[in-house]
Design a protein around this motif. Structure first.
Motif, mmCIF file in Angstrom:
data_model
loop_
_atom_site.group_PDB
_atom_site.id
_atom_site.type_symbol
_atom_site.label_atom_id
_atom_site.label_comp_id
_atom_site.label_asym_id
_atom_site.label_seq_id
_atom_site.Cartn_x
_atom_site.Cartn_y
_atom_site.Cartn_z
ATOM 1 N N PRO A 234 0.832 -1.204 0.000
ATOM 2 C CA PRO A 234 0.000 0.000 0.000
ATOM 3 C C PRO A 234 0.869 1.257 0.000
ATOM 4 C CG PRO A 234 0.001 -1.015 2.173
ATOM 5 C CD PRO A 234 0.735 -1.951 1.268
ATOM 6 N N ARG B 209 -6.561 3.357 4.413
ATOM 7 C CA ARG B 209 -5.531 2.316 4.283
ATOM 8 C C ARG B 209 -6.158 0.947 4.012
ATOM 9 N NH1 ARG B 209 -0.358 0.812 5.530
ATOM 10 N NH2 ARG B 209 -0.073 -1.206 6.559
ATOM 11 N N GLY C 232 -0.962 6.786 0.383
ATOM 12 C CA GLY C 232 -1.092 7.846 1.385
ATOM 13 C C GLY C 232 -0.278 9.077 1.036
ATOM 14 N N THR D 24 -6.588 -0.175 11.613
ATOM 15 C CA THR D 24 -5.194 -0.091 11.169
ATOM 16 C C THR D 24 -4.511 -1.454 11.120
ATOM 17 O OG1 THR D 24 -4.440 0.298 13.441
ATOM 18 C CG2 THR D 24 -4.907 2.242 12.086
ATOM 19 N N SER E 76 -7.500 0.558 0.552
ATOM 20 C CA SER E 76 -6.408 0.435 -0.417
ATOM 21 C C SER E 76 -5.823 -0.974 -0.409
ATOM 22 C CB SER E 76 -5.318 1.464 -0.104
ATOM 23 O OG SER E 76 -5.765 2.778 -0.350
ATOM 24 N N ASP F 252 4.467 -2.255 4.199
ATOM 25 C CA ASP F 252 4.468 -0.821 3.928
ATOM 26 C C ASP F 252 5.459 -0.500 2.811
ATOM 27 O OD1 ASP F 252 2.603 0.017 5.908
ATOM 28 O OD2 ASP F 252 4.143 -0.286 7.436
#
Length: 284
Positions: A25, A99, A28, A206, A102, A124
């Motif tokens: 992902p 998040r 952001g 999260t 996505s 990440d």
């Protein structure tokens, strides 16, 4: 430096007996980074940061496909960067406003290629240091248990404050762990978890491991990881990342017998010699 050296160094990897996919992902904006340029596109050693992470997984032949999730406005540019760096086992999909949405887009992008025994790793895109042994540990644990995640011990005590700004609680840090990346899942499990997730989960959640546990009943296996798992959050982290990447190059030269060329090559990197950086980037 010969291309034989590049190929020899990057092919030291063992196959897995099940397919592994990766979702990165990266849609952001990184508000804490404090820059108009999203941190994943900030250049380190003349290369956008996200490419280091993609290449870290792409260099493993046992990784079937890497899915990069980015803002819809960035898709064309990201594809161009991947093409320039010969990253062929990569899909680029549009991210969403949160998040979890996505990540789910990335998972759904694998529906037409994965088999029932597949594992997907979620990582990440700004965690550029992906060690093969760590990634394999998570993938194998996920294959065996359904879901697995990397953890690290807490280094600071976690406290809570009340509505007036005063201390209300102090947790015993020996009972808690920091959740890191990568996290791995049997692909059917994480797909089912997202299918059952609530709007609140998509908006405010999260932790992917929590969704797998909550909606599929999976017992999540925790794997202790090394201290190199930090992600780039603030601008100061770029300096640390650049230093580590340079150190990794230095180690490669020593191990492969290129000590005599090390100073000249490192000088070229310091001066921004793009040709040298592009030649060495698969090693990082």
């Amino acid at each position: 430096m010969s291309s034989d050296f590049i190929l020899r160094t990057t092919s030291i990897s063992h196959q897995m007996d099940f397919p592994v996919y990766v979702v990165l992902p990266g849609s952001g904006v990184g508000l804490r980074f404090g820059s108009p340029t999203p941190k994943q596109y900030t250049c380190v050693l003349n290369k956008p940061l996200f490419l280091y992470t993609v290449q870290a997984f792409h260099r493993f032949p046992w990784v079937h496909t890497v899915v990069v999730v980015v803002s819809p406005d960035d898709i064309f540019w990201v594809k161009e960067q991947l093409k320039k760096n010969n990253l062929t086992r990569v899909r680029v999909v549009a991210g969403a406003e949160t998040r979890h949405r996505s990540i789910y887009n990335g998972v759904k992008a694998l529906r037409d290629v994965y088999t029932g025994d597949a594992v997907v790793l979620i990582h990440d895109i700004v965690r550029v240091l992906a060690e093969e042994s760590v990634i394999k540990d998570v993938a194998l644990a996920a294959k065996q248990h359904g879901a697995a995640g990397i953890t690290r011990p807490l280094t600071s005590t976690v406290i809570a404050r009340d509505s007036d700004g005063f201390l209300s609680e102090s947790l015993d840090r020996t009972k808690y762990l920091a959740s890191e990346m990568p996290q791995g899942f049997q692909l059917d499990i994480i797909n089912t978890a997202y299918e059952k997730a609530s709007e609140y989960d998509f908006e405010f959640g999260t932790e992917c491991l929590h969704l797998a546990s909550k909606y599929t009943g999976t017992r999540v296996r925790l794997v202790e990881g090394p201290d190199s798992l930090w992600k780039i959050t603030y601008r100061k982290d770029l300096f640390a990342a650049e230093g580590i990447l340079r150190e990794n190059l230095s180690s490669i030269f020593i191990e492969e017998g290129f000590t005599n060329q090390r100073e000249n090559i490192m000088s070229s990197i310091a001066e921004g010699n793009l040709k040298v950086i592009q030649q060495l980037s698969p090693l990082l």
